[in-house]
Design a protein around this motif. Structure first.
Motif, PDB file in Angstrom:
ATOM      1  N   GLN A   1       0.859  -1.183   0.000  1.00 42.82           N
ATOM      2  CA  GLN A   1       0.000   0.000   0.000  1.00 42.82           C
ATOM      3  C   GLN A   1       0.889   1.226   0.000  1.00 42.82           C
ATOM      4  O   GLN A   1       1.771   1.367   0.846  1.00 42.82           O
ATOM      5  CB  GLN A   1      -0.904   0.000   1.229  1.00 42.82           C
ATOM      6  CG  GLN A   1      -1.866   1.181   1.272  1.00 42.82           C
ATOM      7  CD  GLN A   1      -2.849   1.086   2.418  1.00 42.82           C
ATOM      8  OE1 GLN A   1      -2.925   0.072   3.096  1.00 42.82           O
ATOM      9  NE2 GLN A   1      -3.606   2.144   2.647  1.00 42.82           N
TER      10      GLN A   1
ATOM     11  N   GLU B   1      -1.792  12.162  -0.597  1.00 43.42           N
ATOM     12  CA  GLU B   1      -2.657  11.438   0.327  1.00 43.42           C
ATOM     13  C   GLU B   1      -2.278  11.719   1.782  1.00 43.42           C
ATOM     14  O   GLU B   1      -3.142  11.793   2.664  1.00 43.42           O
ATOM     15  CB  GLU B   1      -2.583   9.937   0.046  1.00 43.42           C
ATOM     16  CG  GLU B   1      -3.206   9.547  -1.277  1.00 43.42           C
ATOM     17  CD  GLU B   1      -2.923   8.109  -1.646  1.00 43.42           C
ATOM     18  OE1 GLU B   1      -3.841   7.430  -2.123  1.00 43.42           O
ATOM     19  OE2 GLU B   1      -1.769   7.662  -1.461  1.00 43.42           O
TER      20      GLU B   1
ATOM     21  N   ASP C   1     -10.380  -0.536 -10.147  1.00 45.83           N
ATOM     22  CA  ASP C   1      -9.505  -1.600  -9.660  1.00 45.83           C
ATOM     23  C   ASP C   1     -10.111  -2.241  -8.419  1.00 45.83           C
ATOM     24  O   ASP C   1     -10.595  -1.536  -7.515  1.00 45.83           O
ATOM     25  CB  ASP C   1      -8.118  -1.062  -9.294  1.00 45.83           C
ATOM     26  CG  ASP C   1      -7.395  -0.473 -10.485  1.00 45.83           C
ATOM     27  OD1 ASP C   1      -7.336  -1.132 -11.522  1.00 45.83           O
ATOM     28  OD2 ASP C   1      -6.890   0.663 -10.364  1.00 45.83           O
TER      29      ASP C   1
ATOM     30  N   ASP D   1     -10.138  -3.989  -1.241  1.00 47.18           N
ATOM     31  CA  ASP D   1     -10.025  -2.579  -1.606  1.00 47.18           C
ATOM     32  C   ASP D   1     -10.632  -2.334  -2.988  1.00 47.18           C
ATOM     33  O   ASP D   1     -10.578  -3.193  -3.880  1.00 47.18           O
ATOM     34  CB  ASP D   1      -8.554  -2.140  -1.637  1.00 47.18           C
ATOM     35  CG  ASP D   1      -7.849  -2.407  -0.314  1.00 47.18           C
ATOM     36  OD1 ASP D   1      -8.523  -2.386   0.734  1.00 47.18           O
ATOM     37  OD2 ASP D   1      -6.617  -2.640  -0.338  1.00 47.18           O
TER      38      ASP D   1
ATOM     39  N   PHE E   1     -10.744   0.909  -5.965  1.00 48.15           N
ATOM     40  CA  PHE E   1     -10.265   2.219  -6.405  1.00 48.15           C
ATOM     41  C   PHE E   1     -10.940   2.545  -7.737  1.00 48.15           C
ATOM     42  O   PHE E   1     -10.835   1.794  -8.707  1.00 48.15           O
ATOM     43  CB  PHE E   1      -8.735   2.213  -6.573  1.00 48.15           C
ATOM     44  CG  PHE E   1      -7.997   1.771  -5.339  1.00 48.15           C
ATOM     45  CD1 PHE E   1      -7.734   2.659  -4.320  1.00 48.15           C
ATOM     46  CD2 PHE E   1      -7.584   0.454  -5.202  1.00 48.15           C
ATOM     47  CE1 PHE E   1      -7.062   2.255  -3.175  1.00 48.15           C
ATOM     48  CE2 PHE E   1      -6.909   0.033  -4.075  1.00 48.15           C
ATOM     49  CZ  PHE E   1      -6.649   0.925  -3.054  1.00 48.15           C
ATOM     50  N   TRP E   2     -11.617   3.680  -7.773  1.00 50.40           N
ATOM     51  CA  TRP E   2     -12.427   4.028  -8.951  1.00 50.40           C
ATOM     52  C   TRP E   2     -12.165   5.477  -9.316  1.00 50.40           C
ATOM     53  O   TRP E   2     -12.374   6.392  -8.500  1.00 50.40           O
ATOM     54  CB  TRP E   2     -13.902   3.796  -8.634  1.00 50.40           C
ATOM     55  CG  TRP E   2     -14.854   4.032  -9.769  1.00 50.40           C
ATOM     56  CD1 TRP E   2     -14.572   4.038 -11.094  1.00 50.40           C
ATOM     57  CD2 TRP E   2     -16.258   4.305  -9.649  1.00 50.40           C
ATOM     58  NE1 TRP E   2     -15.705   4.286 -11.822  1.00 50.40           N
ATOM     59  CE2 TRP E   2     -16.755   4.444 -10.966  1.00 50.40           C
ATOM     60  CE3 TRP E   2     -17.131   4.418  -8.576  1.00 50.40           C
ATOM     61  CZ2 TRP E   2     -18.091   4.728 -11.218  1.00 50.40           C
ATOM     62  CZ3 TRP E   2     -18.465   4.685  -8.827  1.00 50.40           C
ATOM     63  CH2 TRP E   2     -18.936   4.835 -10.130  1.00 50.40           C
ATOM     64  N   THR E   3     -11.710   5.703 -10.541  1.00 47.41           N
ATOM     65  CA  THR E   3     -11.526   7.047 -11.079  1.00 47.41           C
ATOM     66  C   THR E   3     -12.607   7.308 -12.115  1.00 47.41           C
ATOM     67  O   THR E   3     -12.732   6.557 -13.097  1.00 47.41           O
ATOM     68  CB  THR E   3     -10.144   7.203 -11.727  1.00 47.41           C
ATOM     69  OG1 THR E   3      -9.134   6.930 -10.759  1.00 47.41           O
ATOM     70  CG2 THR E   3      -9.958   8.613 -12.273  1.00 47.41           C
TER      71      THR E   3
ATOM     72  N   LYS F   1     -12.587  10.777  -7.595  1.00 43.09           N
ATOM     73  CA  LYS F   1     -11.897   9.512  -7.368  1.00 43.09           C
ATOM     74  C   LYS F   1     -12.408   8.931  -6.057  1.00 43.09           C
ATOM     75  O   LYS F   1     -12.542   9.651  -5.066  1.00 43.09           O
ATOM     76  CB  LYS F   1     -10.381   9.697  -7.274  1.00 43.09           C
ATOM     77  CG  LYS F   1      -9.699  10.057  -8.571  1.00 43.09           C
ATOM     78  CD  LYS F   1      -8.185  10.127  -8.373  1.00 43.09           C
ATOM     79  CE  LYS F   1      -7.477  10.481  -9.674  1.00 43.09           C
ATOM     80  NZ  LYS F   1      -5.993  10.550  -9.462  1.00 43.09           N
TER      81      LYS F   1
ATOM     82  N   SER G   1     -11.779   5.790  -3.260  1.00 43.34           N
ATOM     83  CA  SER G   1     -11.018   4.648  -2.748  1.00 43.34           C
ATOM     84  C   SER G   1     -11.733   4.118  -1.508  1.00 43.34           C
ATOM     85  O   SER G   1     -12.189   4.896  -0.664  1.00 43.34           O
ATOM     86  CB  SER G   1      -9.580   5.056  -2.404  1.00 43.34           C
ATOM     87  OG  SER G   1      -9.547   5.962  -1.322  1.00 43.34           O
ATOM     88  N   TRP G   2     -11.839   2.809  -1.433  1.00 41.55           N
ATOM     89  CA  TRP G   2     -12.518   2.169  -0.300  1.00 41.55           C
ATOM     90  C   TRP G   2     -11.668   0.971   0.123  1.00 41.55           C
ATOM     91  O   TRP G   2     -11.522   0.009  -0.615  1.00 41.55           O
ATOM     92  CB  TRP G   2     -13.926   1.732  -0.708  1.00 41.55           C
ATOM     93  CG  TRP G   2     -14.739   1.153   0.427  1.00 41.55           C
ATOM     94  CD1 TRP G   2     -14.576   1.394   1.752  1.00 41.55           C
ATOM     95  CD2 TRP G   2     -15.829   0.242   0.306  1.00 41.55           C
ATOM     96  NE1 TRP G   2     -15.503   0.693   2.487  1.00 41.55           N
ATOM     97  CE2 TRP G   2     -16.282  -0.015   1.623  1.00 41.55           C
ATOM     98  CE3 TRP G   2     -16.466  -0.372  -0.764  1.00 41.55           C
ATOM     99  CZ2 TRP G   2     -17.354  -0.887   1.872  1.00 41.55           C
ATOM    100  CZ3 TRP G   2     -17.533  -1.229  -0.515  1.00 41.55           C
ATOM    101  CH2 TRP G   2     -17.962  -1.469   0.798  1.00 41.55           C
ATOM    102  N   GLN G   3     -11.094   1.080   1.329  1.00 44.01           N
ATOM    103  CA  GLN G   3     -10.185   0.056   1.822  1.00 44.01           C
ATOM    104  C   GLN G   3     -10.752  -0.575   3.094  1.00 44.01           C
ATOM    105  O   GLN G   3     -11.242   0.136   3.983  1.00 44.01           O
ATOM    106  CB  GLN G   3      -8.803   0.672   2.099  1.00 44.01           C
ATOM    107  CG  GLN G   3      -8.168   1.213   0.818  1.00 44.01           C
ATOM    108  CD  GLN G   3      -6.909   2.013   1.076  1.00 44.01           C
ATOM    109  OE1 GLN G   3      -6.968   3.123   1.592  1.00 44.01           O
ATOM    110  NE2 GLN G   3      -5.772   1.448   0.724  1.00 44.01           N
TER     111      GLN G   3
ATOM    112  N   SER H   1     -13.592  11.797   3.787  1.00 50.46           N
ATOM    113  CA  SER H   1     -13.196  10.468   4.212  1.00 50.46           C
ATOM    114  C   SER H   1     -14.121   9.977   5.321  1.00 50.46           C
ATOM    115  O   SER H   1     -14.541  10.756   6.187  1.00 50.46           O
ATOM    116  CB  SER H   1     -11.750  10.458   4.736  1.00 50.46           C
ATOM    117  OG  SER H   1     -10.833  10.763   3.703  1.00 50.46           O
TER     118      SER H   1
END
Length: 946
Positions: A54, A60, A716, A783, A785-787, A797, A799-801, A852
């Motif tokens: 990661q 970030e 992703d 996880d 990840f989408w753009t 964008k 992101s979800w983790q 977030s």
């Protein structure tokens, strides 16, 4: 045998150091920047995806609004409980069973809930020196010794990696990459505070650098100042949920009068010179006393020590860093870097108690005798703390001396230099030689503590006190009785010091060996030498046994290690004219320690590119962790634990209750007057390394149907299963578990080292480090990840983790299950079953924003509240409700100079309070997992490039 091993290692080192520079022949300078990814030593541009890494970019990192690397890493979903500035450690926790001291003011990182000492911290691929906090010799790194201003990105490998990096990499690796290619200057100013108007955080970072065809330079100067948040200013932390202390300002006087009758008295409120009347009815009669004392009722009179503590400890950090790189030739680079960092931090605790009589913790105060002719003895007869004497227990909270203050100064120095080169024609080889030295020095100044020897003299024979320079007879009977002259004699300053050093030399070679049926067979090989030195030197008064607080003795030790490693990447299959590819990775490291000998650790991995948008991977690794200096050589210290003795009746139990367990030698109905039990801890030179087996398997799916389409630019999915099995982990058995097992089984393996007074209360409790049975944990990372495509509304964008812990099981050497587990909180350690962070980024023109959401699933703990009805879900358990935090940030970039960006944000937007934790040591919540109570934090940051 050892001589032959060291001779072989030295020969390898000399051969490598001599051969590599000679081999540096012509190649293009640009190839020296070929990518190295944390988790592999092979230099090439196609290593991504081989292992679960990661990466936190500079952007970030800044989006968090945080200024500490430790705080940032503790918000990762795969992180566990670790120290940070929300732990008010000194004076409260005592010395932990790990041989590492208190760690006051430090910030650590824990991965996979396996503990900070099982995480390897690197800076640009080189190990960082372990922390010093002027108490003990720690096995963990203090991330507050690394300024955030020098960080370009942080790579976190959440997989076992001992074969590549050696000891300590059982749970994973944190590799901090420093800023290098920087042109121009930058000034960053930041300020923040909590919604309650406290906890102000301010600082400034200055950066400057240049780049040209031959050289580059980066310099940074950073300053951060964190103000305190007092426990008194938050409702959850202003009272002790576990109940107050038996060390009350009016005194806790338990003695036998000349007739053999037992009394448990305290001075009446406000009495400065209480009068004792003999032969009044004892406390069991229930008849009120008519003199200056009354029978102590701890259920109602326990002392509230909580307001003196801190929810956030103040700290001031100043750091300077420089890095210079120079291309000597087209095929040879030289680099040098240096760092100096100063941390000044403070902890605070309630006024230090004075304990007298059996179990007091010091020979001087345990065997004290207060004669009948002492000018302040109100009882008219001597109080004798020696064996068979009439002084059974004597506790007094001398608030006249003020709170205990612990001030730390920690200086970190680091220098490193090396050469990097390459050689070969069509088939390139890369080499590097590196040397680094790091040192942490710490000094702690302790105000408000007491000298036990001087207390005994001041309470003893008046003639001896009169003949002793500076002695003033001490009055501890009543309120406001201790004068400045008395304090001057019994309350000196205490200075403790600690130091850790790490010297290391590494040499590495990598490249493509030869072509095979499916591609080049690639390798990396190298040698590493490290020397560790550590020491802890408490104040001479402490060494002499005169310290009234938590005692400790000096610690010092050193060891070195020689290591060689080899890593191979073997292509097994490559699809012609297609993306399909299957690679096998093999790695092994041999480590030769001066303390215990040799150890070999292998690692095996598969990477299968099934299709252009689907990657499968799996690794199996064996690892180990060598015992640290503190664990091996740490001298006997003490940890004051809040324990429930199953052999004794609790003060809150109804009258006439009996203990849950009938224990030999414990009188029936005996009361546990003091829940704070001193537990002796210390190192063990016979410790062996921990060993581990780690397995991970997962996939990366980037569907082509979601690439460059109307609803998606890129999508992703990443899923990873992990499992870690540790054998012989170095730790002490949980003190409460040991006490329970001793009571219920009377087995010597649990009871040896636990001794009791005639009253039944514990006198000594030995809980030293051993190689325990095992720790097994497994779980999943998932996880997304989408753009999204750019529209008039801007670019988004997502992101979800997520991390799901499906198992965590720790067992002692005898197979006994320890209390930790998924969804359970045990004494400042929480393991949520599900941890999740989702972030939505937005940019449009000069505007940018981020939202977030951080989520922690519900957990449970054993109820340890003094009033279970007020705090716990049931009489025996407490549920910590699921908690969700929202963070919001908004920024705008002005077109001034090279860019002026103004950013504002708020963390914990909806002011979510942490759930109450009844078993946690201080402040009523689990500080390494949750935001502080009243935790809405506002901040603003201004960033100017020029």
């Amino acid at each position: 045998m050892n001589t032959r091993r060291h001779t072989l290692a030295s020969a390898i080192r000399i051969a490598v150091l001599l051969a590599l520079p000679v081999s540096a022949i012509a190649q293009e300078a640009t190839t020296l920047d070929t990518l190295t990814v944390t988790g592999s030593r092979i230099k090439r541009a196609e290593m991504e995806g081989r292992v679960p890494v990661q990466t936190l970019s500079r952007e970030e990192i800044e989006r968090t609004g945080l200024t500490s690397i430790g705080d940032i890493l503790q918000e990762l979903t795969g992180s566990g409980s670790a120290l940070n500035t929300k732990f008010n450690s000194s004076g409260n926790f005592g010395f932990s069973p790990n041989g590492d001291g208190v760690g006051a003011g430090s910030a650590q990182v824990d991965l996979r809930n396996l503990g900070p000492k099982r995480v390897l911290v690197l800076v640009d691929g080189m190990r960082w020196v372990n922390e010093s906090s002027a108490s003990g010799v720690s096995a963990a790194v203090d991330l507050n010794t690394i300024p955030l201003a020098l960080v370009e990105r942080i790579e976190v490998l959440e997989d076992g990696a001992s074969s590549l990096y050696g000891s300590d990499a059982i749970a994973g690796v944190v590799n901090i990459i420093t800023r290098r290619n920087f042109d121009g200057g930058q000034v960053t100013l930041h300020y923040g505070e909590y919604g309650e108007g406290d906890g102000e955080l301010s600082g400034a970072d200055l950066a400057w650098g240049f780049n040209n065809d031959r050289s580059s330079l980066f310099l940074s100067l950073s300053y951060n100042n964190q103000e305190e948040v007092s426990s008194a200013d938050r409702p959850i932390s202003a009272i002790p949920i576990q109940g107050g202390s038996s060390r009350v300002p009016g005194g806790f006087f338990r003695f036998l009068d000349p007739n053999g009758v037992e009394y448990l008295l305290t001075a009446n409120a406000g009495q400065t010179n209480p009068v004792y009347t003999p032969n009044l009815p004892d406390c069991a009669s229930g008849v009120p006393r008519t003199d200056g004392f009354h029978c102590l009722n701890l259920a109602n009179e326990a002392y509230n020590y909580a307001p003196f503590n801190m929810v956030i400890t103040p700290s001031e950090r100043m750091g300077v860093f420089g890095q210079y790189r120079f291309a000597v030739t087209e095929q040879l680079n030289f680099y040098a870097k240096a760092l100096y960092n100063r941390r000044e931090s403070t902890n605070r605790a309630a006024p230090e108690p004075i304990d007298l009589g059996p179990g007091a913790g010091s020979t001087y105060t345990a065997n004290v005798v207060i004669p009948a002719n002492h000018p302040f003895n109100p009882f008219g007869f001597a109080l004798d703390g020696n064996t068979g004497g009439n002084l059974l227990s004597f506790r007094r909270r001398p608030y006249e001396g003020g709170p205990r203050i612990f001030e730390q100064e920690v200086d970190t120095q680091y220098i490193a230099a090396g050469l990097e080169g390459s050689f070969g024609g069509e088939r390139q080889f890369f080499w590097d030689i590196n040397a680094a030295y790091g040192k942490n020095e710490a000094e702690q100044l302790n105000r408000g503590s007491y000298n036990a020897r001087n207390i005994a003299i001041a309470l003893g024979d008046p003639a001896v006190c009169a003949a002793t320079s500076g002695c003033t007879p001490l009055d501890i009977f009543g309120f406001d009785t201790i004068t400045p002259a008395m304090l001057a004699y019994i309350s000196p300053l205490f200075r403790d010091r600690s130091e850790q050093k790490l010297s290391q030399v590494t040499a590495n070679l990598s490249g493509a060996l030869f072509p095979a049926w499916a591609g080049d067979i690639e390798f990396a090989a190298g040698y590493e030498y490290r020397k560790y030195e550590g020491s802890y030197n408490p104040d001479p008064q402490t060494v002499a046994g005169e310290y009234n607080g938590v005692p400790s003795l000096p610690t010092s030790g050193e060891y070195d290690v020689n290591e060689v490693y080899l890593e191979l990447n073997v292509p097994l299959y490559a699809q012609q004219d297609g993306p399909g590819k299957l690679d096998l990775s093999l790695a092994g490291r041999y480590s030769d320690y001066s303390t215990f000998g040799g150890e070999f650790t292998p690692k095996y991995g598969l990477r299968w590119q099934v299709a252009e948008d689907l990657l499968l991977r799996a690794t199996y690794a064996e690892g180990f962790r060598a015992p640290s200096i503190g664990e091996l050589y740490g001298s006997q210290s003490r940890f004051d634990a809040q324990l429930t003795d199953p052999c004794l009746v609790q003060p809150t139990a109804p009258p006439g209750s009996v203990a849950p367990v009938a224990c030999p030698g414990v009188p029936v109905g005996a009361l546990q007057n003091d829940p704070q039990i001193p537990v002796l801890t210390g190192g063990n030179p016979a410790l062996q390394p921990e060993t581990a087996r780690s397995f991970s398997a997962g996939l990366v799916f980037s569907p082509s149907f979601a690439e460059n389409v109307a609803w998606s630019d890129k999508l992703d999915f990443e899923v990873t299963y992990y499992r870690h099995d540790l054998e012989g982990p170095i730790q002490a058995i949980d003190a409460q578990t040991q006490l329970n097992l001793c009571a219920t089984t009377q087995d010597p393996q649990y009871c040896t080292g636990i001794s009791r007074l005639a009253s039944g209360e514990i006198d000594t409790f030995a809980n030293f480090l051993v190689n325990l049975g095992s720790i097994k944990t497994d779980g999943w990372d998932a996880d997304v990840f989408w753009t999204l495509p750019e529209t008039r509304a801007g670019r988004f964008k997502l992101s979800w983790q997520n991390t799901f812990v499906t198992r965590y099981e720790a067992r002692g050497a005898g197979g006994q299950v320890q209390p930790q587990g998924p969804g359970i909180v045990v004494t400042d350690t929480a393991i949520p079953e599900w941890t999740s962070t989702a972030t939505l980024d937005w940019k449009q023109g000069n505007w940018n924003a981020a939202w977030s959401v951080r989520h922690l699933s519900e957990m449970e703990e054993a109820c340890a509240a003094a009033d279970p009805a007020a705090y716990c879900s049931t009489a025996t358990t407490n549920t910590l409700a699921a908690t969700t935090y929202h963070d919001l940030q908004l920024g705008y970039e002005f077109e001034w100079l090279k860019g002026f960006q103004l950013t504002g944000g708020v963390n914990n937007l909806f002011d979510e309070d942490p759930p109450v934790c009844t078993s946690c040591s201080l402040n009523g919540y689990e500080a390494s997992t949750y935001d502080i109570p009243g935790g809405r934090f506002f901040y603003v940051r201004a960033n100017l490039r020029f």
